[in-house]
Motif scaffolding. Structure first.
Motif, PDB file in Angstrom:
ATOM      1  N   ARG A  49      81.877  22.275  88.008  1.00 13.77           N
ATOM      2  CA  ARG A  49      81.466  21.717  89.675  1.00 13.77           C
ATOM      3  C   ARG A  49      82.169  21.750  90.625  1.00 13.77           C
ATOM      4  O   ARG A  49      81.994  22.750  91.698  1.00 13.77           O
ATOM      5  CB  ARG A  49      80.868  20.338  89.504  1.00 13.77           C
ATOM      6  CG  ARG A  49      80.495  19.858  90.613  1.00 13.77           C
ATOM      7  CD  ARG A  49      80.085  18.410  90.660  1.00 13.77           C
ATOM      8  NE  ARG A  49      79.916  17.753  92.024  1.00 13.77           N
ATOM      9  CZ  ARG A  49      79.384  16.364  92.139  1.00 13.77           C
ATOM     10  NH1 ARG A  49      79.535  15.631  91.249  1.00 13.77           N
ATOM     11  NH2 ARG A  49      79.038  16.031  93.110  1.00 13.77           N
ATOM     12  N   ARG A  60      73.380  25.392  89.896  1.00 15.28           N
ATOM     13  CA  ARG A  60      74.563  26.257  89.883  1.00 15.28           C
ATOM     14  C   ARG A  60      74.075  27.392  88.718  1.00 15.28           C
ATOM     15  O   ARG A  60      74.221  28.573  88.942  1.00 15.28           O
ATOM     16  CB  ARG A  60      75.834  25.636  89.001  1.00 15.28           C
ATOM     17  CG  ARG A  60      76.324  24.706  89.909  1.00 15.28           C
ATOM     18  CD  ARG A  60      77.963  24.329  89.587  1.00 15.28           C
ATOM     19  NE  ARG A  60      77.934  23.727  88.351  1.00 15.28           N
ATOM     20  CZ  ARG A  60      77.959  22.512  87.889  1.00 15.28           C
ATOM     21  NH1 ARG A  60      77.730  21.623  88.884  1.00 15.28           N
ATOM     22  NH2 ARG A  60      78.074  22.329  86.536  1.00 15.28           N
ATOM     23  N   GLU A  92      70.253  21.201  80.206  1.00 18.11           N
ATOM     24  CA  GLU A  92      69.837  20.520  81.349  1.00 18.11           C
ATOM     25  C   GLU A  92      68.383  19.881  81.586  1.00 18.11           C
ATOM     26  O   GLU A  92      68.148  18.987  81.985  1.00 18.11           O
ATOM     27  CB  GLU A  92      70.443  21.292  82.623  1.00 18.11           C
ATOM     28  CG  GLU A  92      71.929  21.499  82.849  1.00 18.11           C
ATOM     29  CD  GLU A  92      72.348  19.920  82.960  1.00 18.11           C
ATOM     30  OE1 GLU A  92      72.255  19.557  84.390  1.00 18.11           O
ATOM     31  OE2 GLU A  92      73.050  19.413  81.966  1.00 18.11           O
ATOM     32  N   ASP A 139      80.220  27.476  82.113  1.00 21.74           N
ATOM     33  CA  ASP A 139      80.242  27.872  83.430  1.00 21.74           C
ATOM     34  C   ASP A 139      80.541  29.429  83.415  1.00 21.74           C
ATOM     35  O   ASP A 139      81.387  29.897  83.064  1.00 21.74           O
ATOM     36  CB  ASP A 139      81.313  26.998  84.332  1.00 21.74           C
ATOM     37  CG  ASP A 139      81.286  27.434  85.769  1.00 21.74           C
ATOM     38  OD1 ASP A 139      80.432  26.925  86.499  1.00 21.74           O
ATOM     39  OD2 ASP A 139      82.123  28.205  86.050  1.00 21.74           O
ATOM     40  N   GLU A 196      84.249  23.010  81.342  1.00 21.27           N
ATOM     41  CA  GLU A 196      83.146  22.114  81.598  1.00 21.27           C
ATOM     42  C   GLU A 196      83.471  20.920  82.522  1.00 21.27           C
ATOM     43  O   GLU A 196      82.892  20.843  83.699  1.00 21.27           O
ATOM     44  CB  GLU A 196      82.658  21.311  80.390  1.00 21.27           C
ATOM     45  CG  GLU A 196      81.559  22.339  79.484  1.00 21.27           C
ATOM     46  CD  GLU A 196      81.308  21.687  78.228  1.00 21.27           C
ATOM     47  OE1 GLU A 196      80.959  20.528  78.449  1.00 21.27           O
ATOM     48  OE2 GLU A 196      80.826  22.479  77.384  1.00 21.27           O
ATOM     49  N   ARG A 246      74.047  20.610  87.425  1.00 20.44           N
ATOM     50  CA  ARG A 246      74.212  22.011  86.799  1.00 20.44           C
ATOM     51  C   ARG A 246      73.333  22.955  87.001  1.00 20.44           C
ATOM     52  O   ARG A 246      73.423  24.295  87.055  1.00 20.44           O
ATOM     53  CB  ARG A 246      74.633  21.347  85.458  1.00 20.44           C
ATOM     54  CG  ARG A 246      74.918  22.529  84.439  1.00 20.44           C
ATOM     55  CD  ARG A 246      75.076  22.166  83.144  1.00 20.44           C
ATOM     56  NE  ARG A 246      75.474  23.019  82.075  1.00 20.44           N
ATOM     57  CZ  ARG A 246      75.089  22.950  80.719  1.00 20.44           C
ATOM     58  NH1 ARG A 246      74.633  21.797  80.358  1.00 20.44           N
ATOM     59  NH2 ARG A 246      75.537  23.728  79.881  1.00 20.44           N
TER      60      ARG A 246
END
Length: 382
Positions: free
Chosen positions: A33, A356, A265, A84, A29, A353
Motif C-alpha cells: 500500500r 490497486r 479480496e 503487489d 505484502e 487492495r
C-alpha cells in the motif's frame, strides 16, 4: 482457499515457489500500500530480493545466477504479483534483457554484463518500444549507424523499465532499410547508461504499477563500441521474437497473481460484510459472481501451466505463449472488475487492495505485445 496451490506446478519449481511466497509475505505484502501511494522505486525491497537470491536468477550458474528454468520464473511471478504488481515488476525488471545476452551474446559480453546483475551489483533494462511505435517491432525508428569501430545511436525509446535506474540496457535499433526484408533491419546492442548522448527521465505517474518506474530515453549521437553488438546485424527481430515467447509466459503469471488477488479480496469482503440482515455472500447473485471468478481463474491457470511446458520444450512456442498471456491477463481484468463491483462504494477507496489491483490489471494486457496482437499470433500459428 488456496488459489496458487502446487498441483499444476512442476516439481522442480516447488522450492522456488515456496521461497517466493515467503519473501512476498515478509517484504512485498506489508509494503504494497505504501509503495503504491508513494509511487517511488522500492530500492530496499529490490536489495532484499537480490540478497534472497530471487532477482536475476534466470542467469546461468556459470555467470553467477541460479539458472532458473521458465517454470521456476513463472512460479515466482504468480506469487509476487499476487502480493503487489508494482513491486513485483521492479524485481523482475532488474535483469530485463539479460536473457538475450546469455542466449546470443559472446563470452566477453556474458562475463562483463551478466555477472554483476546476477550478483546484485548492477541492474539492466531492455529498450524496444518508442513514443509512436509499440507492437510493430519491424517499424522501430531508432537507428544505430556504423562509423569505424563504433555505432552511433539516435532516436527515442519509451516505456523503458530501468531506463533511469539501470547501469546498462539492451537497445533494439534499426541498422538496415531493406523494404523487401523488413524483419531483417534491426539489431540489438548493449548500451551503458552513463555514456554521452544518453538521456533518460521518468515517465509521469501511471494509474497502476506505481512502484515500478519506466523511462523516456533519448539518444543523441550516443556512441558505443562495435563490440557491443549482440550476435550479428539484422538478427534483432528474431532475437526478440524468441525472447517474448518466454516473456509472455511470465506475463501470464502476472495475470494469474492479480486474478488471485482479486478473488481473495472479494471473497473476504463479501463474507464479512452484512446487508439486509445477512452477509453479502448469502445472496445468490454474489455467489454466481464468485463462481465465475473461480471458473475463469482455474481455466486460465491450467492453460498457462500447460503453455509453460510447451514453450520450454519448444513446441510451437509463439502460439502457446500468446494464448497464455491473453487468457491470463484478461482473466485478471475480468476478476478485478467483478471484485470492484462486489466491494460496492468501498472499492474506490485508495487504501483498498482491490482498488490497486483494478488499476494494475489494465497494464499487463498491453505490455509484451497488446492482446489484439496476441490474437493475430494465435490465429496465424494455429
Amino acid at each position: 482457499m488456496e488459489l496458487l496451490e502446487d498441483s499444476l506446478v512442476p516439481e522442480e519449481a516447488h522450492g522456488i515457489k515456496a521461497e517466493a511466497r515467503e519473501f512476498a509475505a515478509e517484504h512485498i505484502e506489508p509494503n504494497a500500500r505504501e509503495c503504491f501511494q508513494r509511487g517511488e522505486y522500492p530500492w530496499e525491497i529490490l536489495e532484499a530480493g537480490q540478497e534472497a537470491g530471487l532477482v536475476a536468477q534466470d542467469i546461468p550458474e556459470e555467470y553467477g545466477g541460479r539458472g532458473l528454468a521458465l517454470s521456476e520464473i513463472l512460479a515466482m511471478a504468480e506469487e509476487f504479483y499476487r502480493a503487489d504488481a508494482g513491486i513485483a515488476l521492479t524485481l523482475q525488471l532488474a535483469s530485463f534483457g539479460c536473457e538475450i545476452i546469455y542466449e546470443y551474446g559472446d563470452e566477453d559480453q556474458k562475463e562483463e554484463y551478466l555477472r554483476p546483475v546476477a550478483e546484485g551489483d548492477q541492474i539492466s533494462g531492455l529498450a524496444v518500444s518508442e513514443p509512436d511505435t509499440g507492437s510493430d517491432l519491424a517499424g522501430m525508428e531508432t537507428t544505430a549507424t556504423k562509423e569505424g569501430d563504433e555505432y552511433v545511436l539516435d532516436g527515442e525509446k519509451y516505456w523503458i523499465g530501468n531506463g533511469v535506474e539501470g547501469d546498462w540496457i539492451t537497445v533494439y535499433a534499426r541498422t538496415g532499410d531493406d523494404e523487401d526484408n523488413r524483419y531483417g533491419n534491426h539489431s540489438v546492442f548493449i548500451v551503458p547508461t552513463d555514456i554521452d548522448g544518453y538521456e533518460a527521465e521518468h515517465i509521469p505517474e501511471k494509474m497502476g504499477f506505481r512502484a515500478s518506474k519506466q523511462a523516456h530515453i533519448t539518444f543523441d549521437g550516443a556512441r558505443i563500441p562495435a563490440e557491443n553488438l549482440v550476435g550479428h546485424e539484422g538478427n534483432g527481430f528474431m532475437m526478440l521474437a524468441d525472447f517474448f515467447n518466454h516473456g509472455r509466459i511470465v506475463v501470464a503469471g502476472h495475470g494469474l497473481g492479480l486474478a488471485a488477488a482479486a478473488i481473495e479480496e472479494a471473497w473476504e469482503f463479501v463474507h464479512d460484510r452484512e446487508q439486509f440482515g445477512r452477509t453479502i455472500a448469502d445472496f445468490q447473485s454474489v455467489q454466481h459472481d464468485l463462481a465465475d471468478m473461480l471458473l475463469e481463474f482455474e481455466s486460465a491457470r491450467s492453460l498457462v501451466w500447460r503453455a509453460c511446458g510447451k514453450v520450454q520444450d519448444g513446441q510451437n512456442p509463439g502460439y502457446w505463449a500468446a494464448m497464455a498471456k491473453t487468457k491470463a491477463t484478461e482473466t485478471a481484468t475480468q476478476n478485478a472488475e467483478l471484485g470492484m463491483q462486489l466491494h460496492g462504494g468501498r472499492s474506490v477507496l485508495d487504501e483498498r487492495r482491490i482498488a490497486r489491483v483494478y488499476r494494475d490489471v489494465r497494464i499487463p494486457v498491453i505490455y509484451e505485445g497488446a492482446n489484439a496482437i496476441q490474437r493475430n499470433l494465435i490465429y496465424r500459428q494455429a
